[in-house]
Design a protein around this motif. Structure first.
Motif, PDB file in Angstrom:
ATOM      1  N   SER A 344       0.810  -1.222   0.000  1.00  0.00           N
ATOM      2  CA  SER A 344       0.000   0.000   0.000  1.00  0.00           C
ATOM      3  C   SER A 344       0.845   1.274   0.000  1.00  0.00           C
ATOM      4  O   SER A 344       0.314   2.353  -0.280  1.00  0.00           O
ATOM      5  N   THR A 345       2.138   1.172   0.300  1.00  0.00           N
ATOM      6  CA  THR A 345       2.941   2.391   0.445  1.00  0.00           C
ATOM      7  C   THR A 345       4.129   2.464  -0.489  1.00  0.00           C
ATOM      8  O   THR A 345       4.666   3.558  -0.676  1.00  0.00           O
ATOM      9  N   ILE A 346       4.574   1.345  -1.074  1.00  0.00           N
ATOM     10  CA  ILE A 346       5.834   1.398  -1.823  1.00  0.00           C
ATOM     11  C   ILE A 346       5.717   2.261  -3.072  1.00  0.00           C
ATOM     12  O   ILE A 346       6.609   3.045  -3.396  1.00  0.00           O
ATOM     13  N   VAL A 347       4.589   2.149  -3.773  1.00  0.00           N
ATOM     14  CA  VAL A 347       4.444   2.951  -4.988  1.00  0.00           C
ATOM     15  C   VAL A 347       4.316   4.439  -4.640  1.00  0.00           C
ATOM     16  O   VAL A 347       5.012   5.285  -5.236  1.00  0.00           O
ATOM     17  N   PRO A 348       3.455   4.829  -3.667  1.00  0.00           N
ATOM     18  CA  PRO A 348       3.465   6.262  -3.271  1.00  0.00           C
ATOM     19  C   PRO A 348       4.815   6.725  -2.763  1.00  0.00           C
ATOM     20  O   PRO A 348       5.206   7.875  -2.985  1.00  0.00           O
ATOM     21  N   PHE A 349       5.551   5.846  -2.099  1.00  0.00           N
ATOM     22  CA  PHE A 349       6.878   6.224  -1.597  1.00  0.00           C
ATOM     23  C   PHE A 349       7.816   6.528  -2.757  1.00  0.00           C
ATOM     24  O   PHE A 349       8.534   7.533  -2.743  1.00  0.00           O
ATOM     25  N   VAL A 350       7.806   5.690  -3.784  1.00  0.00           N
ATOM     26  CA  VAL A 350       8.718   5.911  -4.913  1.00  0.00           C
ATOM     27  C   VAL A 350       8.309   7.147  -5.697  1.00  0.00           C
ATOM     28  O   VAL A 350       9.162   7.946  -6.107  1.00  0.00           O
ATOM     29  N   SER A 351       7.015   7.321  -5.891  1.00  0.00           N
ATOM     30  CA  SER A 351       6.580   8.481  -6.677  1.00  0.00           C
ATOM     31  C   SER A 351       6.684   9.777  -5.880  1.00  0.00           C
ATOM     32  O   SER A 351       6.949  10.829  -6.465  1.00  0.00           O
ATOM     33  N   GLY A 352       6.474   9.705  -4.569  1.00  0.00           N
ATOM     34  CA  GLY A 352       6.491  10.927  -3.761  1.00  0.00           C
ATOM     35  C   GLY A 352       7.849  11.208  -3.156  1.00  0.00           C
ATOM     36  O   GLY A 352       8.500  12.207  -3.472  1.00  0.00           O
ATOM     37  N   GLN A 353       8.304  10.314  -2.284  1.00  0.00           N
ATOM     38  CA  GLN A 353       9.571  10.530  -1.592  1.00  0.00           C
ATOM     39  C   GLN A 353      10.744  10.546  -2.566  1.00  0.00           C
ATOM     40  O   GLN A 353      11.653  11.356  -2.443  1.00  0.00           O
ATOM     41  N   LEU A 354      10.759   9.577  -3.511  1.00  0.00           N
ATOM     42  CA  LEU A 354      11.886   9.498  -4.450  1.00  0.00           C
ATOM     43  C   LEU A 354      11.656  10.342  -5.705  1.00  0.00           C
ATOM     44  O   LEU A 354      12.581  10.497  -6.519  1.00  0.00           O
ATOM     45  N   ASN A 355      10.406  10.827  -5.880  1.00  0.00           N
ATOM     46  CA  ASN A 355      10.071  11.656  -7.041  1.00  0.00           C
ATOM     47  C   ASN A 355      10.446  10.940  -8.340  1.00  0.00           C
ATOM     48  O   ASN A 355      11.090  11.501  -9.224  1.00  0.00           O
ATOM     49  N   ASN A 356      10.064   9.689  -8.439  1.00  0.00           N
ATOM     50  CA  ASN A 356      10.384   8.883  -9.621  1.00  0.00           C
ATOM     51  C   ASN A 356       9.101   8.217 -10.099  1.00  0.00           C
ATOM     52  O   ASN A 356       8.848   7.031  -9.855  1.00  0.00           O
ATOM     53  N   PRO A 357       8.221   8.967 -10.776  1.00  0.00           N
ATOM     54  CA  PRO A 357       6.937   8.396 -11.183  1.00  0.00           C
ATOM     55  C   PRO A 357       7.067   7.253 -12.175  1.00  0.00           C
ATOM     56  O   PRO A 357       6.255   6.326 -12.187  1.00  0.00           O
ATOM     57  N   GLU A 358       8.095   7.323 -13.044  1.00  0.00           N
ATOM     58  CA  GLU A 358       8.260   6.233 -14.010  1.00  0.00           C
ATOM     59  C   GLU A 358       8.548   4.913 -13.293  1.00  0.00           C
ATOM     60  O   GLU A 358       7.964   3.870 -13.619  1.00  0.00           O
ATOM     61  N   LEU A 359       9.460   4.955 -12.327  1.00  0.00           N
ATOM     62  CA  LEU A 359       9.750   3.734 -11.566  1.00  0.00           C
ATOM     63  C   LEU A 359       8.529   3.280 -10.765  1.00  0.00           C
ATOM     64  O   LEU A 359       8.240   2.080 -10.659  1.00  0.00           O
TER      65      LEU A 359
END
Length: 1702
Positions: A344-359
């Motif tokens: 539930s959190t890994i995808v929001p974490f990558v797109s938000g915290q890491l700012n990597n929407p493609e990944l």
């Protein structure tokens, strides 16, 4: 970041200690985990064992007593591999066991040691040796196969992992080695990559590696990737990398390669990777380091995703958790940690915290994860806008959780215009879906429409076979228009049961209906189906009925109903077949059906009924009814089996001619004893002769039940001896009853069965012989053989002889003795003699038997009757034939003795007679003849008795001497023998003097000796030895004479010694010594020149050393002087003994001499003796004692001179002895000579030579020596020298504490601290030095303690220093130590208990969040409330995720400081905790902050809403009262809310509340209220607000009555507009429905017309086709409706009734 928001979640799956694993066994070599299924722990305690932990039930470990060097569990099954080194070799023995089957699968002995092994697959083991790598399959009998040799870079490496790719084409071997000298803690990682196809290896630097199968971008097929992590130190720089490389790339295409940096924090500079796991589920790389760091990277891009420390303890083991896409890790504390992806959190974490929407989008797509929906939708819209339909289709097909696979997406693709010559986008979309995924129901339906329109159903079949389509009823309806078979498959998959049943009915496949209905739980009209099948296919109906009977839950149609259906059509066989099958369980409730099936068959097919009854499958039918029918049908046996009344049975049983005998016999077995006997009597009465055989057979078969006696009485009652004979003949073999045996003999005799009588009398052992004999004699059978058998076997031979002789049956007498039993001839002869039979017949009878005749009993019989002369001719005849039978010659001898025909000649010459028998016969006739006979046979007892009785002692004495028998001598010389004296006199006077045989004399002497007749023996020996006789010079007799005299009369011994010369001097001398005749012994030894025994007598027995010395001087024998010296030594005459040993030149007793000289301190004499001994022997003991003697007499120069000369002294032992005796100067010489620096140092210490002692200790370099010298220097206050020693002691941990205590016990604290501080700079300084110095600071120099702890915290033994600080009350330092040791509970407790010294706010915040005991949270809150209330919110915010908010609020409420923690409660109110909500609401009410109160109520509903509303509904502020009304509204208390709003005249709130309530009454009441209050505008507003609740008639009525039509008119206009719109819609629907019905009628008329046209083409002679379900000539039921099965009402789609219309 909180744990709940982290992309990777960690939790403790298990602790090994919780399942009984000791901490010492939690190591890399003891714990293995090959997969997420099992953990295997090897315990190596006193009782070795292996513990297997099944991760599915971890709290139930399996412990087995197994001794092994390594144990690993199979990744998937309970198969255990064990490895153990063979004792004394470097070979390993490998074994594989199946634990569940308890069997050994394979074993192998490796020629070299296996240093690492691992399961590379469920069927394959990888074995790593020092030089090579092997693979060993557990299947078959194959041995390990060598795969490759290890490369040089792995030499001297510790192997930590070995892996293979899934195809086993690539292998990687990983090891670690010590790091460089600059960074020794950073281990060096080495890797060997091997290709099986190329047979090549590549050496690389890596700490961890793993294979994975992954489809790289641009490839259609998966590739093998290897990922490895490395950390190296080169040129002062640390490089950490992660590599992802494609292996075996296709030629002509660039290989896939990615790399990334591993970022280690500064405090983890020496940390390095130890394991790598790749998640196949999420395509993530997990890199785990030794110190517990976790790196997470994306596999496709090698992008860093996450990093965190997951364990404070070192991790040494990991395993992939395949089912959850994570991994397990085991640390040194024993924790088994499970890392999983937080979906539930890994995808929001990558797109938000890491700012990597493609990944993020890529992760969501690959892992089907939530959180990237907006990204995927946005990307899809972009691709569509760019007309990239293929890419958009691929994105939609792989969209996470199918967010784009909707009707809207299909509609979008359908809306795109198709370009000429191009594939329609919609088909591109469906093609992509078919390639990558399976279609959902809507997609399947849309695609199928396209295919059906093109008539390409083969594509649908292929897609269904591949399970690409999701079946639905709509899809089946669509396909049914073109293909029924395919539609049936779709209906079945879609579980459209009515449609499936309808198709089966159309096909007349009723059996499939049944099977399918059972499978899906559908209930058709079974009875109608059965009737339909029955009309056309009776056998099929039977099968259908049987299938119904086997349905789960029982048959849906009653068995009786089914049977009646068959019987109504006279289908007897079919009904029978059905009932026989369904009645197999033989249940009581089926009794009427059992009766029915038997009745119908007994009436129609009796043979079938007979077969049914024969099977015995029924037991609950009406037995009397069936019995009657069986009797009527002529089945008498079945009738007998079913009747249960005796008259009925007797009536039926007489029909024996119609009953099979065997069946009748078997029937008797079912009757009781009384009924069976009655039936047997009845049969015998009806036809005795005809039924006798059956009765005999019954009696034979059931004699145990009926009783043998009852059967015998039955036959005897009818006087049927023939029946009795046959019956008893079968029973006789198993009976031992004498009466039965006799009755059989009687019956056989009376029926003329003489041969049977003869056989039984000959073979049986159980009849009464007396009774049988009397019966046979009375019967006077013509054949006497039965009587002969009885009399011969049971000892009635005289009676037999008398019977035969008196009945003139002499031939039987001759035949008996000649052929039957010649052994009984003596009895026959005796009886014939008693019967006065002529002698000629008797002699002829005897001669006819001859050699077969037993002579002894014959002689006895004749001798008893004084007719022995009768046998003379017979005996002489036997002798002439060469008989050697003793009995023959005994009898002949008796005849000769009686006739006095030269008996002495016979007795002495005949070798065959029995001496005892003949001698006994002679005793009363002539005793001398008896002596002759007894002598000849050596009959000792008989001869002695007859000679004693007749005073023939001379004959007895001669016989006894001649016999030389010890037992005979013992008997005649027995004191109880009253004739012993007479015999002794005859032996001494006559028998022995006459004897010339030495053995006879020896036996006599021995006998006298044994009889203890010693005086008589002396008398005898003097007569033989001293007088002139052949035995005068006999050696043994002389010995015996002297020895006997020693025992009996010692006064004669010296005379015998002087007179005799031929005795055994040494032996006799020893006996004399034992008899304490010492002078006689000395005379014997001296006479025979035995000097040593002689001097021993003087020394040991006479105990005269002067006589011994005199004797020694006389003989001048060295051996004698040695004995004298030994005696002197024993007496303590050491000097004299040494002199004697020197005279004897005897060195053998030097040990005793040394011991005695030391005891008496005669060292001067000892030196002389030892110098003599050294010339004769080279013994270390001698040289040792010589040195010791020199030392004792202070001849140190002689010692120095001696040790320089060749010697064999053990100088180490001598030195130790001198040291122990405090002869330190001498010991110093020895230790210096042998370079024993340790002992020399101690010796110099004893001599107070401390500098020399330190120099010697430095040479010795021994901890013990250093300690002794150090302690001595401390005692002597030589602290400089003591410090030198101490620095050399500290390098040994075990000795540090002892030195410290020694200094402290003597008060040398400053010197000890100085010594410890000097030790810190040592190269070999260890933890103990730093710890001990810390303890000393804590005790004596507190000001230096904290600095020391902070500088050397990593090199301290913290638990020990914690105890010291606790004892010395250094609370600040103690807190710091607790923090360093991760004892946060104790640290927090210390701070709170000793806050003046230990409290620091920032430090305490760090501590309190790490404590394990939750009670400490609340103690901390109380602590801050008491001592630091200004900082309490700061602490509570830190603890917000850990404390129970309710408990905190209660704590603060009780303390009366609830307002103090308002910021904390506001921060945690998002958790919606009741206590927090109520506390904040209470504060807001007190502060009259109604905005915050309303906000709190809206956002957080977990509180007592009604209570709060009641509390504030009377508040003085209007807004507070509005809040109360709002609370009532939220709680559903609409009336209270409206009443409160009306009271405060807040009419808008009242109207909104009434509208939201949904209750028409409340809205109407509010309208009435507005009318009553004259609020016309409010009335109009309420009509619109409550529009859905107010009825138009009510609104018009109220407006009309109260003159408010104008205010109600807008409402009426809106209502009319809505109503007319609905009517228009209904009319439109009605018109369309009429048109549809008309079109349907037209279609039906067209179909009828086509059918009529087809009928007109048929020939007129053909009959009309039968209607389905009816027979010929019978009207059938109306045809079923189209599309449905027969008899089934039409069903709407999805099984629902049609929706109604307006």
């Amino acid at each position: 970041m909180t744990a709940t928001n982290a992309p990777i979640t960690m939790h403790e799956a298990l602790t090994l200690q919780s399942v009984g694993i000791n901490q010492q066994f939690i190591t890399f070599s003891n714990v293995t985990m090959e997969s997420d299924k099992f953990i295997c722990v090897r315990e190596t305690s006193s009782q070795n064992s292996v513990v297997i932990i099944d991760m599915s039930m971890p709290l139930q470990p399996l412990r087995r007593p197994i001794t092994a060097d390594s144990a690993i569990m199979n990744p998937v099954s309970k198969i255990l591999a064990l490895k153990a080194q063979l004792p004394g070799t470097t070979q390993d023995h490998l074994q594989i066991f199946n634990i569940e089957m308890r069997a050994k699968l394979k074993s192998h002995q490796m020629p070299e040691q296996v240093i690492f092994w691992k399961w590379i697959s469920p069927k394959m083991l990888g074995l790593v040796t020092q030089t090579s790598v092997y693979h060993w399959s557990i299947e078959g009998d194959s041995e390990p196969t060598k795969m490759f040799d290890r490369t040089a870079n792995l030499a001297n490496n510790q192997i930590i992992n070995y892996r293979c790719d899934p195809s086993e084409k690539w292998s990687v071997l990983i090891g670690i080695a010590p790091g460089s000298s600059e960074r020794p803690q950073l281990a060096k990682g080495n890797m060997q990559l091997f290709s099986v196809d190329q047979q090549r290896s590549q050496a690389l630097e890596a700490h961890a590696a793993s294979f994975v199968s992954f489809t790289v971008p641009g490839n259609e097929d998966p590739s093998i990737l290897i990922s490895f992590a490395t950390k190296s130190f080169n040129a002062g720089q640390i490089t950490s990398k992660l590599h992802v490389i494609e292996l075996g790339a296709q030629p002509g295409r660039a290989s896939f390669k990615k790399q990334a940096d591993l970022f280690f924090p500064p405090e983890f500079a020496d940390d390095f990777p130890v394991a790598m796991q790749i998640s196949h589920r999420y395509s993530l790389i997990y890199v785990i380091t030794k110190l517990g760091l976790l790196f997470v990277y994306d596999l496709e891009t090698a992008t860093a995703v996450y990093r965190n420390r997951i364990s404070t303890d070192p991790i040494f083991l990991t395993s992939e958790a395949l089912s959850v896409g994570g991994f397990y890790a085991v640390n040194r504390r024993g924790q088994v940690l499970l890392a999983t992806v937080n979906e539930s959190t890994i995808v929001p974490f990558v797109s938000g915290q890491l700012n990597n929407p493609e990944l993020a989008a890529s992760l969501a797509t690959r892992g089907n994860l939530p959180g990237a929906e907006h990204l995927v939708v946005q990307r899809f819209q972009e691709l569509f806008a760019q007309t990239k339909y293929k890419e958009a289709a691929e994105l939609a097909a792989e969209s996470p959780q199918g967010i784009l696979r909707t009707q809207d997406t299909v509609a979008i693709f359908q809306s795109v215009p198709v370009q000429a010559g191009q594939t329609p986008p919609l088909l591109q979309y469906f093609g992509t879906l078919l390639t990558k995924r399976n279609l959902n129901a809507f997609e399947s339906l849309e695609l199928s429409r396209l295919v059906v329109n093109q008539n390409r159903t083969n594509l649908l079949e292929n897609w269904l076979a591949q399970d690409k389509l999701e079946c639905s009823e709509e899809l089946g309806d669509l396909v049914k228009t073109v293909d029924d078979d395919l539609a049936l498959k779709i209906y079945i998959k879609a579980r459209a049961t009515p449609k499936v049943v309808a198709i089966f009915a159309e096909r007349r496949e009723f059996d499939k209906i049944l099977i399918y209905s059972q499978q899906v739980g559908y209930t058709p009209d079974y009875l109608f189906l059965l009737q339909t099948i029955l009309r056309s296919n009776p056998q099929g109906a039977v099968n259908f009925a049987l299938m119904m009977s086997q349905m789960e839950g029982g048959s849906p149609v009653d068995y009786n109903t089914i049977t009646d259906l068959f019987l109504q059509r006279n289908l007897i066989r079919e009904a029978t077949a059905f009932l026989l099958d369904v009645l197999k369980p033989n249940l009581p409730e089926h009794a009427h059906l059992q009766t029915k099936v038997l009745e119908i068959n007994l009436v129609t097919f009796p043979n079938v009924a007979d077969a049914i009854l024969a099977n015995g499958m029924f037991s609950h039918y009406d037995r009397p009814r069936i019995a009657q029918l069986c009797e009527q049908a002529g089945l008498f046996v079945r009738a007998l089996q079913h009747y249960n009344e005796l008259p009925d049975i007797k009536r039926v049983i007489v029909n024996t001619r119609a009953i099979e005998p065997q069946s009748l016999v078997e029937f008797f077995g079912t009757l009781s004893k009384e009924w069976a006997l009655e039936c047997m009597k009845g049969l015998l009465l009806v036809n005795l002769r005809g039924n006798l055989q059956i009765i005999v057979q019954v009696a034979k078969e059931y004699n145990e039940q009926l009783g043998v006696e009852a059967c015998i009485k039955l036959f005897e009652q009818f006087k049927s001896y023939e029946g009795l004979y046959f019956f008893l003949g079968s029973y006789l073999s198993s009976s031992e009853d004498p009466d039965i045996q006799f009755k059989y003999i009687e019956a056989a005799a009376k029926t003329g069965q003489i041969k049977e009588v003869e056989r039984l009398t000959r073979e049986s052992n159980f009849y009464d012989a007396e009774k049988a004999k009397n019966f046979l004699m009375e019967a006077k059978l013509p054949d006497a053989r039965p009587l002969i058998n009885v009399c011969d076997r049971f000892g009635f031979v005289p009676d037999l002889t008398h019977y035969l002789y008196t009945n003139n049956m002499l031939s039987y007498i001759e035949g008996y003795v000649q052929n039957v039993n010649p052994g009984n001839t003596p009895l026959v002869v005796g009886q014939l003699l008693d019967d006065e039979c002529p002698e000629d017949f008797i002699k002829g009878l005897i001669l006819s038997v001859r050699s077969l005749l037993p002579v002894e009993p014959l002689v006895d019989e004749c001798e008893k009757r004084n007719r022995l002369q009768l046998l003379t001719q017979f005996l002489e005849h036997l002798v002439s034939e060469g008989s050697q039978d003793p009995h023959v010659h005994n009898a002949l001898g008796k005849i000769i003795i009686d006739s006095n025909n030269n008996p002495e000649h016979f007795l002495t010459t005949n070798p065959y007679y029995d001496s005892r028998v003949v001698g006994k016969y002679c005793e009363k006739r002539d005793p001398t003849l008896a002596v002759v006979a007894y002598r000849r046979g050596q009959c000792d007892e008989e001869l002695v008795n007859v000679t004693n009785k007749n005073s023939l002692f001379k004959l007895q004495a001669r016989y006894v001497v001649e016999r030389m028998d010890s037992n005979l001598w013992g008997k005649v010389l027995n004191p109880e023998n009253e004739y012993r004296r007479q015999l002794i006199d005859q032996v001494i006077s006559t028998a022995l003097p006459e004897s010339k045989i030495p053995e006879q004399v020896s036996a006599a002497v021995k006998a006298f000796t044994i009889a203890k007749l010693l005086h008589e023996l002396i008398e005898l020996l003097e007569k033989i030895v001293l007088q002139n006789s052949p035995f005068s010079g006999n050696f043994n007799l002389q010995n015996l004479l002297i020895l006997t005299a020693i025992k009996v009369d010692s006064s004669r011994v010296m005379d015998y010694i002087n007179r005799l010369d031929d005795f055994d001097g040494p032996a006799v001398g020893e006996v004399a010594v034992e008899a304490q005749l010492f002078e006689e012994a000395f005379a014997i030894f001296k006479k025979f020149n035995l000097n040593v025994p002689a001097v021993n007598v003087l020394l040991d027995n006479i105990q005269s050393i002067p006589r011994a010395e005199e004797f020694a001087f006389h003989v001048e024998d060295g051996a004698v002087w040695s004995q004298v010296g030994s005696a002197q030594l024993r007496k303590g005459l050491v000097s004299e003994a040494i002199e004697s040993f020197i005279r004897a030149d005897d060195s053998t007793q030097f040990l005793d001499v040394i011991r005695a000289a030391q005891n008496t301190e005669c060292y001067h004499d000892l030196v002389k003796y030892l110098l003599m001994v050294r010339q004769k022997t080279k013994e270390p003991k001698v040289d040792n004692e010589l040195i010791y003697a020199y030392a004792k007499i202070d001849r140190l120069s002689d010692i120095e001179e001696f040790i320089l000369m060749p010697n064999v002294a053990n100088l180490h032992n001598v030195g130790d002895l001198l040291f122990d005796e405090a002869l330190y100067e001498a010991a110093k010489i020895i230790y210096a000579f042998i370079s024993n620096w340790a002992k020399l140092a101690v010796t110099l210490v004893r001599l107070q030579q401390f500098q020399g002692a330190v120099d010697s200790a430095r040479k010795a370099n021994s901890a013990k020596t250093w300690k002794e010298v150090c302690f001595s220097c401390v005692d002597a206050e030589e602290f400089r020298l003591a410090q030198i020693c101490g620095l050399n002691i500290f390098v040994q941990v075990d000795d540090l504490e002892e030195v410290s205590e020694y200094y402290q016990n003597r008060g040398c604290f400053n010197e000890l601290i100085s010594l410890m501080e000097s030790g810190l700079g040592l190269e070999r300084a260890h933890m103990g030095i730093f710890t001990e110095l810390g303890v000393l600071y804590a005790r004596y120099r507190h000001e230096k303690l904290m600095e020391h702890i902070k500088l050397f915290s990593t090199r301290l033994n913290i638990p020990k220093l914690i105890r010291a600080c606790d004892e010395q009350h250094h609370w600040k330092e103690l807190t710091y130590l607790y923090i360093q040791y991760d004892e946060f509970d104790n640290a927090a407790t210390t701070v709170m208990n000793h806050s003046p010294d230990a409290w620091d706010h920032m430090q305490f915040k760090d501590i309190v969040v790490k404590v394990a005991n939750v009670e400490l949270y609340y103690k901390a809150v109380h602590f801050y409330l008491q001592e630091h209330p200004d900082l309490i919110n700061d602490v509570l915010n830190v603890l917000a995720l850990r404390v129970d908010h309710t408990r905190v609020v209660d704590l603060m409420r009780k303390a009366g400081h609830l307002h103090l923690v308002k910021p904390y409660m506001v921060a945690v109110q998002s958790n919606n905790v009741c206590a927090v909500n109520e506390a904040l609401n209470e504060i807001y009410v007190e502060e009259e902050d109604y905005d915050r109160l309303r906000e709190s109520i809206d956002l957080h509903d977990n509180f007592d809403q009604i209570g709060l509303a009641q509390k504030i509904e009377k508040h003085e502020l209007l807004e507070m009262r509005r809040v109360a009304a709002y609370i009532y509204k939220k709680g559903g208390r609409w009336k209270q809310s409206i009443a409160l709003s009306k009271k405060d005249k807040v009419y808008k709130d009242a109207m909104e509340t009434a509208s939201q309530s949904g209750y028409r009454e409340l809205a109407e009441e509010l309208l009435v209220y507005f009318i009553e209050q004259g609020k016309k505008e409010c009335f109009a507003a309420c009509l619109f607000v409550c529009y859905d609740l107010i009825c138009p008639d009510v609104a018009l009525e109220l407006a009309w009555f109260n003159n408010m039509i104008d205010f109600a008119f807008p409402y009426l206009l809106q209502f009319m507009r809505e109503y007319t719109g609905k009517v228009d819609e209904l009319i439109k629907d009605k018109i369309e429905a009429v048109k549809e019905n008309k079109a349907k009628e037209n279609d039906e008329q067209d179909v009828i017309k086509q059918q009529n046209m087809y009928a007109q083409l048929l020939p007129l002679a053909l009959p009309a086709p039968p209607v389905m379900g009816s027979g010929y000539g019978q009207p059938g039921p109306p045809p079923p409706m189209a599309g449905f099965g027969m008899g089934m009402p039409p069903m709407p789609p999805f099984g629902m009734q049609p929706m109604g219309t307006y």
